[in-house]
Design a protein around this motif. Structure first.
Motif, PDB file in Angstrom:
ATOM      1  N   PHE A 133      -3.078   1.004   6.865  1.00  0.00           N
ATOM      2  CA  PHE A 133      -3.621   1.695   7.861  1.00  0.00           C
ATOM      3  C   PHE A 133      -4.525   2.592   7.244  1.00  0.00           C
ATOM      4  O   PHE A 133      -4.159   3.540   6.604  1.00  0.00           O
ATOM      5  CB  PHE A 133      -2.485   2.417   8.630  1.00  0.00           C
ATOM      6  CG  PHE A 133      -1.685   1.251   9.302  1.00  0.00           C
ATOM      7  CD1 PHE A 133      -1.943   0.768  10.625  1.00  0.00           C
ATOM      8  CD2 PHE A 133      -0.395   1.121   8.596  1.00  0.00           C
ATOM      9  CE1 PHE A 133      -1.190  -0.150  11.145  1.00  0.00           C
ATOM     10  CE2 PHE A 133       0.496  -0.003   9.080  1.00  0.00           C
ATOM     11  CZ  PHE A 133       0.165  -0.439  10.460  1.00  0.00           C
ATOM     12  N   SER A 183       0.613   5.706   0.314  1.00  0.00           N
ATOM     13  CA  SER A 183      -0.317   6.816   0.648  1.00  0.00           C
ATOM     14  C   SER A 183      -0.252   7.865  -0.715  1.00  0.00           C
ATOM     15  O   SER A 183      -0.936   7.758  -1.690  1.00  0.00           O
ATOM     16  CB  SER A 183      -0.162   7.704   1.780  1.00  0.00           C
ATOM     17  OG  SER A 183      -0.522   6.639   2.860  1.00  0.00           O
ATOM     18  N   THR A 184       1.027   8.703  -0.564  1.00  0.00           N
ATOM     19  CA  THR A 184       1.332   9.372  -1.834  1.00  0.00           C
ATOM     20  C   THR A 184       2.238   9.025  -2.568  1.00  0.00           C
ATOM     21  O   THR A 184       2.913   9.363  -3.540  1.00  0.00           O
ATOM     22  CB  THR A 184       1.682  10.986  -1.272  1.00  0.00           C
ATOM     23  OG1 THR A 184       2.293  11.021  -0.045  1.00  0.00           O
ATOM     24  CG2 THR A 184       0.295  11.679  -1.261  1.00  0.00           C
ATOM     25  N   GLY A 185       3.056   7.802  -2.132  1.00  0.00           N
ATOM     26  CA  GLY A 185       3.991   7.080  -2.958  1.00  0.00           C
ATOM     27  C   GLY A 185       5.204   7.888  -3.154  1.00  0.00           C
ATOM     28  O   GLY A 185       5.907   7.604  -4.241  1.00  0.00           O
ATOM     29  N   TRP A 186       5.638   8.637  -2.189  1.00  0.00           N
ATOM     30  CA  TRP A 186       6.896   9.513  -2.694  1.00  0.00           C
ATOM     31  C   TRP A 186       8.239   8.807  -2.312  1.00  0.00           C
ATOM     32  O   TRP A 186       9.106   9.047  -2.944  1.00  0.00           O
ATOM     33  CB  TRP A 186       6.642  10.635  -1.808  1.00  0.00           C
ATOM     34  CG  TRP A 186       7.540  11.812  -1.936  1.00  0.00           C
ATOM     35  CD1 TRP A 186       8.190  12.436  -0.764  1.00  0.00           C
ATOM     36  CD2 TRP A 186       8.461  12.380  -2.889  1.00  0.00           C
ATOM     37  NE1 TRP A 186       8.907  13.449  -1.155  1.00  0.00           N
ATOM     38  CE2 TRP A 186       9.244  13.461  -2.511  1.00  0.00           C
ATOM     39  CE3 TRP A 186       8.383  12.140  -4.136  1.00  0.00           C
ATOM     40  CZ2 TRP A 186      10.117  13.907  -3.182  1.00  0.00           C
ATOM     41  CZ3 TRP A 186       9.302  12.848  -5.223  1.00  0.00           C
ATOM     42  CH2 TRP A 186      10.007  13.896  -4.474  1.00  0.00           C
ATOM     43  N   GLY A 187       7.862   7.586  -1.333  1.00  0.00           N
ATOM     44  CA  GLY A 187       9.085   6.902  -0.771  1.00  0.00           C
ATOM     45  C   GLY A 187       9.529   5.968  -1.833  1.00  0.00           C
ATOM     46  O   GLY A 187       8.692   5.139  -2.216  1.00  0.00           O
ATOM     47  N   MET A 222      10.443   3.117  -0.383  1.00  0.00           N
ATOM     48  CA  MET A 222       9.805   2.244   0.225  1.00  0.00           C
ATOM     49  C   MET A 222       8.402   1.673  -0.267  1.00  0.00           C
ATOM     50  O   MET A 222       7.788   0.785   0.175  1.00  0.00           O
ATOM     51  CB  MET A 222       9.658   2.320   1.752  1.00  0.00           C
ATOM     52  CG  MET A 222      10.992   2.999   2.203  1.00  0.00           C
ATOM     53  SD  MET A 222      11.094   4.677   2.150  1.00  0.00           S
ATOM     54  CE  MET A 222       9.793   5.388   3.434  1.00  0.00           C
ATOM     55  N   GLY A 278       9.876  15.934   6.821  1.00  0.00           N
ATOM     56  CA  GLY A 278      10.777  16.520   6.040  1.00  0.00           C
ATOM     57  C   GLY A 278      10.779  16.090   4.444  1.00  0.00           C
ATOM     58  O   GLY A 278      11.220  16.962   3.667  1.00  0.00           O
ATOM     59  N   GLY A 312       9.434   9.622  10.398  1.00  0.00           N
ATOM     60  CA  GLY A 312       8.309  10.402  10.787  1.00  0.00           C
ATOM     61  C   GLY A 312       8.558  11.653  11.363  1.00  0.00           C
ATOM     62  O   GLY A 312       7.899  12.422  11.919  1.00  0.00           O
ATOM     63  N   ALA A 337       0.859  -1.135  -0.090  1.00  0.00           N
ATOM     64  CA  ALA A 337       0.075  -0.204  -0.097  1.00  0.00           C
ATOM     65  C   ALA A 337       0.910   1.246   0.120  1.00  0.00           C
ATOM     66  O   ALA A 337       1.910   1.312   0.495  1.00  0.00           O
ATOM     67  CB  ALA A 337      -0.706  -0.020   1.253  1.00  0.00           C
TER      68      ALA A 337
HETATM   69  C1  FAD Z   1      13.434  14.240  -0.385  1.00  0.00           C
HETATM   70  C2  FAD Z   1      12.989  13.458   0.727  1.00  0.00           C
HETATM   71  C3  FAD Z   1      12.895  13.613   1.807  1.00  0.00           C
HETATM   72  C4  FAD Z   1      12.545  12.876   2.776  1.00  0.00           C
HETATM   73  N1  FAD Z   1      12.545  13.392   4.318  1.00  0.00           N
HETATM   74  C5  FAD Z   1      11.933  12.466   4.998  1.00  0.00           C
HETATM   75  C6  FAD Z   1      11.674  12.990   6.620  1.00  0.00           C
HETATM   76  O1  FAD Z   1      12.183  14.118   6.652  1.00  0.00           O
HETATM   77  N2  FAD Z   1      11.212  12.082   7.470  1.00  0.00           N
HETATM   78  C7  FAD Z   1      10.743  11.144   7.012  1.00  0.00           C
HETATM   79  O2  FAD Z   1      10.157  10.487   7.887  1.00  0.00           O
HETATM   80  N3  FAD Z   1      11.018  10.692   5.933  1.00  0.00           N
HETATM   81  C8  FAD Z   1      11.431  11.289   4.815  1.00  0.00           C
HETATM   82  N4  FAD Z   1      11.699  10.770   3.531  1.00  0.00           N
HETATM   83  C9  FAD Z   1      11.412   9.365   3.452  1.00  0.00           C
HETATM   84  C10 FAD Z   1      10.162   8.847   2.824  1.00  0.00           C
HETATM   85  O3  FAD Z   1      10.258   8.781   1.625  1.00  0.00           O
HETATM   86  C11 FAD Z   1       8.790   9.660   3.192  1.00  0.00           C
HETATM   87  O4  FAD Z   1       8.748   9.619   4.703  1.00  0.00           O
HETATM   88  C12 FAD Z   1       7.393   9.015   2.705  1.00  0.00           C
HETATM   89  O5  FAD Z   1       7.924   8.339   1.579  1.00  0.00           O
HETATM   90  C13 FAD Z   1       6.565   9.948   2.710  1.00  0.00           C
HETATM   91  O6  FAD Z   1       5.755   9.996   1.473  1.00  0.00           O
HETATM   92  P1  FAD Z   1       4.283   9.324   1.267  1.00  0.00           P
HETATM   93  O7  FAD Z   1       3.605  10.295   2.023  1.00  0.00           O
HETATM   94  O8  FAD Z   1       4.213   9.524  -0.015  1.00  0.00           O
HETATM   95  O9  FAD Z   1       4.516   7.874   1.836  1.00  0.00           O
HETATM   96  P2  FAD Z   1       4.442   6.727   0.871  1.00  0.00           P
HETATM   97  O10 FAD Z   1       5.584   6.494  -0.069  1.00  0.00           O
HETATM   98  O11 FAD Z   1       3.144   6.701   0.186  1.00  0.00           O
HETATM   99  O12 FAD Z   1       4.644   5.487   1.976  1.00  0.00           O
HETATM  100  C14 FAD Z   1       5.869   5.232   2.582  1.00  0.00           C
HETATM  101  C15 FAD Z   1       5.700   3.880   3.098  1.00  0.00           C
HETATM  102  O13 FAD Z   1       4.852   3.565   3.987  1.00  0.00           O
HETATM  103  C16 FAD Z   1       3.885   2.732   3.477  1.00  0.00           C
HETATM  104  N5  FAD Z   1       2.605   3.118   3.421  1.00  0.00           N
HETATM  105  C17 FAD Z   1       2.162   4.419   3.216  1.00  0.00           C
HETATM  106  N6  FAD Z   1       0.843   4.613   3.328  1.00  0.00           N
HETATM  107  C18 FAD Z   1       0.551   3.331   4.039  1.00  0.00           C
HETATM  108  C19 FAD Z   1      -0.712   2.967   4.602  1.00  0.00           C
HETATM  109  N7  FAD Z   1      -1.899   3.768   4.678  1.00  0.00           N
HETATM  110  N8  FAD Z   1      -0.821   1.797   5.063  1.00  0.00           N
HETATM  111  C20 FAD Z   1       0.185   0.997   5.163  1.00  0.00           C
HETATM  112  N9  FAD Z   1       1.459   1.406   4.545  1.00  0.00           N
HETATM  113  C21 FAD Z   1       1.491   2.520   4.114  1.00  0.00           C
HETATM  114  C22 FAD Z   1       4.447   2.539   1.959  1.00  0.00           C
HETATM  115  O14 FAD Z   1       4.172   1.005   1.410  1.00  0.00           O
HETATM  116  C23 FAD Z   1       5.890   2.862   2.062  1.00  0.00           C
HETATM  117  O15 FAD Z   1       6.659   1.790   2.386  1.00  0.00           O
HETATM  118  C24 FAD Z   1      12.033  11.615   2.806  1.00  0.00           C
HETATM  119  C25 FAD Z   1      12.144  11.233   1.392  1.00  0.00           C
HETATM  120  C26 FAD Z   1      12.359  12.188   0.121  1.00  0.00           C
HETATM  121  C27 FAD Z   1      12.366  11.631  -1.158  1.00  0.00           C
END
Ligand code: FAD
Lengths: 520, 488
Positions: free
Chosen positions: A217, A75-79, A81, A136, A151, A73
């Motif tokens: 979640f 959320s916004t898929g930025w990571g 991971m 961040g 986080g 899963a």
């Molecule tokens: C430039 C940059 C800076 C960053 N800085 C930080 C920082 O300061 N602090 C930090 O914590 N991280 C940081 N990160 C790491 C990480 O990429 C982000 O925390 C995270 O990906 C946020 O993006 P997202 O909300 O799109 O999450 P997603 O990429 O959607 O998810 C992140 C992870 O959580 C899982 N996930 C997401 N939503 C759910 C859900 N609802 N249920 C179950 N699993 C889920 C996904 O499978 C994935 O493994 C950074 C990444 C980048 C590229």
């Protein structure tokens, strides 16, 4: 790998034909990678699904168990991971679950679905005199507290970090059960996530997020905080030349540099203990320049200018006064601390126009892409734990030597090798990180993999703790670290096996249920 | 029955008892939980003893009941749930292992009480965020493991605070350290590089401390814990605000906690405030109670190292402005109760006898977590139910403690009664369980269920129970740790 037609149809029956795809163009758009890899596109998902609600998420999870297919899963898929760990993984892109379910002003919490982004939640909160933690990674990322890596974010001093802000949660377990944590399970209310009895929050997130490895979640409540600033920032100009027209009343911005890391950390500690700062962010001047520059040339020009003006490492501070007298007090204390710790203000950013823009960017968290990607198109980092002083700084000092070696070899962008430390919860906790920027070439990738490995080994050999970097990356790293850290890998694996017996929740960012051969 | 010699070999013969009088002491407590006599009481001296005891219990399937605080106990959680149990009394493990001023953290063994730890941290310029007037014998670790509410909501960022890390022997007989304490390296090696065992979460993607808290000893035995400390203020200015209008006081509390203006902050009804402040019972108590308004809010403003006078003076101005907006007035004394005297009282454990026992000799607490908006409805429902049960409203203490920086409120009804009077006891016993469903329907979240009402509370949500049982099957698969508690 393409899904068998019948299986594809079973998933299609859940989400409808418009909300599932295995078109290669769509699959590729979900496999973009920004880390230390040479290929821009990595492993493809078997299919992409867009569930609309918890029931659909649960149905997908159950089908995955039935057919032995993994899911990830996001959320916004930025990571990175949120990428698949293998060919037989389907994506649950939660973008249709985008509602702010509740903002409870009086009791200071908000309930969000995964695709609510942080700036959206923050904008709604600011209208009500409230604010939230933003990681961040940027305001463009999900506001959902589980969508994160460790986080933390720039405003950690006053808004803590995600693991500690979580209240009640709705969780679809890897077996497809819906578990409602805390008051949600007992009463259908979102205000508390712990109990009755032991808190199940414990199995859902640690000092790093589970990164897709333990179910989905679907909704979560998160603590929110007071905001004394304007309901809307008054912005002038057109992107990229846009910024607030003024510094909001009772706000103050400075960037301070120090003769050495010792004084810098001491200043952070004193600021924390005196409870004066809204934000203390350990930007080095390269990150500061990226925040300000609207092009590569401008970015570099600022960096070169600042390089000549600073004494050594530094950080930025934002003060927010809840009243004029609160503001005056905070300013006076800050001045005294900076004097005592031999800090010097970076004069060019005292200019109210520049300071106003930096305040806005550092609260809305708009610049992470520029900070991380502008120089070379790719970045990586070595992260410490959540202790602001002592061992984290020692760890960062040690890793920065490795960084400086790579800078000398011309592999990394030269930002003087600085690391960042910044406090959370008025210095009770904190974060340390060393950011590296590079161009993705085979030579640089090799060097960077070596850098990461050496940083990890150093954390074990020198007793610097279990770093955040470890989680979300390669699952077998836990088996390397665990034997040195209370065998936590064994315990985390037991949880994984108990809650995900069919290993359907993709563990590429977590720990695998089965230990890989050859890893001790 | 477990072999006494085996126990003696572990802890030493003088630290094993099956003296009937001693067993009797641990068989029951002040709660209404049915007494069950243990087979033995053992007093481990250190973590090694505990490790061996848990492993012996695992081999012999002997139930272990960990106890950290001294008597009197109130909640039934340290009474064996089944026969054949061994009480593991940790109250002799009294080492204050470390106080670290720079990182604002202390590390203690389970037998250390608030009374013992306070002077040790004060020496370093630190203080504890502690529960309201704990009894003299209350263990610091015991309180934190129970997620007891603390009096300074501003420093209570998360419900698990102030607990940081723990070392625990799980029911499997394996030792584990949570959070930053996990490793790499020994604790001493970690100190040598400047680490402080402060981060509670982790290691990695699990927060183990959250599974040990609230577990009533059903997962393992904690051998030490570290905890967050706060700075000792250089000056303080406490205030009281009396009112008959609870909603106004709650509005004021909301702003004081939201703006993080105050340290200690809680509301007491006149009965509890009198019970705390009275020096002589019943006359003094009655006089104070009658002279007080129905509700009194207490808060305290503090200055630290930098410009403390300036800080105090503007914060007084800010709080006064807010109070005026809500039509209230903070003052230094309300009738015979002075804010300063109350401040002094709540910064220490209760004087003996314990404040809850002074009035009638017994007290049963009904407590839960809720949010401010629901409080008036819950309180009025409780009065109605007390009335129906024939329990005099004039004897019911109420304590409202904002927690988690004002996001939640701990609400506690203190039912004072005479335990020697069977009809009074029976009335309180009935009230203690009969009210639960109604309170839950009105928004009471019983996050810490004890005694007879546990089943009603915990069985509300089958999915959470199933998840908890999975956790239990990992940490204590043989069910040797305090069996019969919660859903285990
Ligand atoms: C430039 C940059 C800076 C960053 N800085 C930080 C920082 O300061 N602090 C930090 O914590 N991280 C940081 N990160 C790491 C990480 O990429 C982000 O925390 C995270 O990906 C946020 O993006 P997202 O909300 O799109 O999450 P997603 O990429 O959607 O998810 C992140 C992870 O959580 C899982 N996930 C997401 N939503 C759910 C859900 N609802 N249920 C179950 N699993 C889920 C996904 O499978 C994935 O493994 C950074 C990444 C980048 C590229």
């Amino acid at each position: 790998m393409a899904l068998d037609k019948d299986i594809y149809r079973a998933f299609e029956d859940v989400v409808g034909p418009d909300n599932i795809s295995d078109d290669p163009a769509i699959l590729d758009s979900y496999s973009y990678r920004w880390g230390p890899q040479t290929e821009t596109f990595g492993q493809r998902f078997a299919a992409i699904t867009l569930p609309k609600d918890t029931a659909e998420v649960q149905a997908i999870v159950r089908l995955c168990n039935k057919y032995g297919i993994q899911f990830k899963a996001s959320s916004t898929g930025w990571g990175s991971m949120s990428n698949p760990g293998g060919p037989e993984v389907i994506k649950m892109d939660l973008r249709r679950m985008d509602r702010i379910i509740e903002i409870n002003e009086k009791n200071m919490y908000a309930v969000v679905e995964p695709y609510v982004i942080s700036v959206q939640l923050q904008a709604e909160l600011m209208k009500r005199g409230l604010n939230c933690n933003i990681i961040g990674a940027g305001g463009n990322c999900s506001a959902h507290p589980y969508a994160a890596h460790y986080g933390g974010g720039h405003m950690g001093e006053s808004t803590s970090l995600r693991e500690r802000n979580i209240l009640a949660v709705e969780w679809v377990t890897p077996e497809g059960e819906i578990v409602k944590l805390g008051s949600l399970g007992s009463l259908g209310e979102w205000f508390c996530g712990d109990g009755p009895g032991p808190s199940l929050r414990g199995i859902t997130v640690g000092h790093a997020a589970p990164c897709g490895g333990i179910g989905v979640f679907t909704k979560a409540a998160t603590k929110i905080y007071h905001w004394a600033g304007p309901p809307i920032f008054p912005i002038e100009g057109v992107s990229p030349q846009y910024a607030p027209s003024e510094i909001p009343p009772n706000f103050f911005y400075r960037y301070y540099s120090f003769p050495s890391a010792k004084e810098m950390v001491e200043a952070q500690r004193r600021i924390g203990e005196s409870e004066i700062a809204f934000e203390v962010m350990g930007f080095n001047i390269a990150m500061l320049a990226s925040n300000m520059g609207t092009s590569n040339d401008e970015d570099y020009a600022y960096f070169e200018q600042f390089r000549k003006l600073i004494q050594g490492p530094g950080f930025q501070v934002i003060l927010m006064g809840n009243s004029p007298q609160d503001f005056e007090y905070k300013k006076q204390v800050l001045e005294q601390i900076i004097r005592e710790t031999k800090g010097e203000s970076l004069k060019p950013v005292e200019d109210p126009k520049i300071a106003g823009a930096l305040i806005w960017r550092s609260i809305r968290i708009t610049a992470s892409i520029r900070e991380c990607f502008r120089a070379g198109g790719a970045f990586s980092a070595a992260l410490g734990g959540t202790h602001p002083y002592g061992e984290e700084v020692a760890y960062m000092e040690a890793v920065s030597k490795l960084k400086k070696d790579l800078i000398k070899k011309g592999i990394l962008r030269d930002d003087d090798g600085y690391y960042l430390t910044w406090p959370h919860e008025h210095g009770h906790l904190g974060h340390a990180e060393i950011l590296i920027q590079f161009r993705q070439t085979p030579e640089s990738i090799d060097a960077i993999m070596g850098f990461s490995e050496a940083a990890m080994k150093m954390a074990i050999d020198n007793r610097y703790g279990v770093p955040h970097s470890l989680s979300g990356m390669a699952p077998d790293m836990h088996d390397m670290f665990g034997p040195h850290a209370s065998n936590y890998n064994v315990w985390q694996r037991r949880l994984k096996q108990a809650f995900d017996p069919n290993e359907v929740s993709d563990s590429s960012g977590y720990i695998k249920g089965k230990q890989q051969q050859g890893v001790s | 029955m477990i072999d006494e010699k085996k126990l003696a070999k572990i802890v030493g013969a003088t630290n094993v008892s099956h003296n009937p009088a001693t067993l009797e002491e641990y068989a029951g407590d002040m709660s209404f939980v049915k007494p069950i006599k243990p087979d033995y009481v053992v007093k481990p001296r250190n973590a090694k003893d505990i490790d061996k005891l848990v492993n012996l219990a695992k081999e012999t399937l002997t139930p272990l009941v960990p106890v950290s605080s001294g008597a009197p106990h109130f909640r039934g959680d340290t009474i064996p749930g089944i026969g054949g149990a061994v009480i593991v009394d940790l109250s002799d493990m009294k080492r204050i292992i470390r106080v670290d001023r720079m990182n604002r953290v202390a590390m203690v063994e389970p037998g250390v009480t608030f009374e013992e730890l306070i002077p040790a941290v004060e020496k370093e310029g630190l203080r504890l965020n502690m529960p309201l007037l704990p009894r003299k014998s209350k263990s610091v670790i015991g309180s934190m493991l129970e997620r007891e509410p603390v009096v300074m909501p501003k420093y209570h960022w998360d419900i698990s605070d102030p607990l940081a890390c723990v070392e625990v022997i799980f029911g499997t007989g394996e030792m584990f350290r949570t959070g930053a304490a996990a490793g790499p390296g020994t604790i001493e090696e970690q100190w040598a590089v400047g680490a402080s065992q402060k981060e509670a979460a982790g290691p990695a993607q699990v927060s183990w401390h959250r599974l040990i808290q609230g577990a009533q000893g059903t997962m393992g035995i904690v051998t030490w814990a570290s905890l967050r400390c706060e700075l000792l203020p250089s000056i303080e200015e406490p205030f009281l605000v009396g009112s008959s209008q609870l909603d106004k006081l709650l509005e004021l509390v909301h702003w004081l906690t939201r703006l993080q203006l105050v340290n200690e902050c809680f509301i007491l009804n006149n009965i509890n405030l009198a019970a705390i402040m009275a020096k002589k019972f019943p006359d003094d108590y009655q006089d104070i109670k009658d002279s007080l308004p129905p509700w009194t809010l207490f808060f305290n403003i503090a200055g630290y190292e930098y410009l403390p006078e300036k800080r105090i003076s503007y914060q007084i101005k800010d709080t006064t402005d807010i109070a005026q907006r809500t039509g209230l007035e903070p003052v230094g004394a309300v009738s015979r109760v002075s804010a300063l005297e109350l401040l002094k009282a709540v910064q220490r454990p209760s004087k003996e006898p314990y404040w809850k026992l002074r009035y009638q000799g017994g007290c049963h607490d009904i407590f839960f977590i809720t949010i401010n908006d629901k409080l008036p409805g819950l309180i009025s429902a409780m009065y109605d139910m007390a009335d129906e049960a024939g329990y005099p409203a004039s004897d019911m203490g109420i304590y409202l403690q904002p927690i988690v920086q004002g996001v939640n409120c701990h609400c506690e009804f203190n039912l004072f009664y005479d335990p020697e009077n069977p009809s009074q006891s029976e009335r309180v016993r009935k009230l203690a369980t009969s009210t639960i469903n109604n309170l839950m329907a009105k928004g009471a979240f019983f996050s810490r269920p004890y005694g007879e009402s546990t089943d009603i509370i915990i069985n509300r949500d089958a999915a959470s129970v199933a998840a908890l049982k999975k956790v239990k099957s990992i940490l204590d698969p043989n069910h040797v740790m305090n069996p019969g508690k919660l859903c285990f």
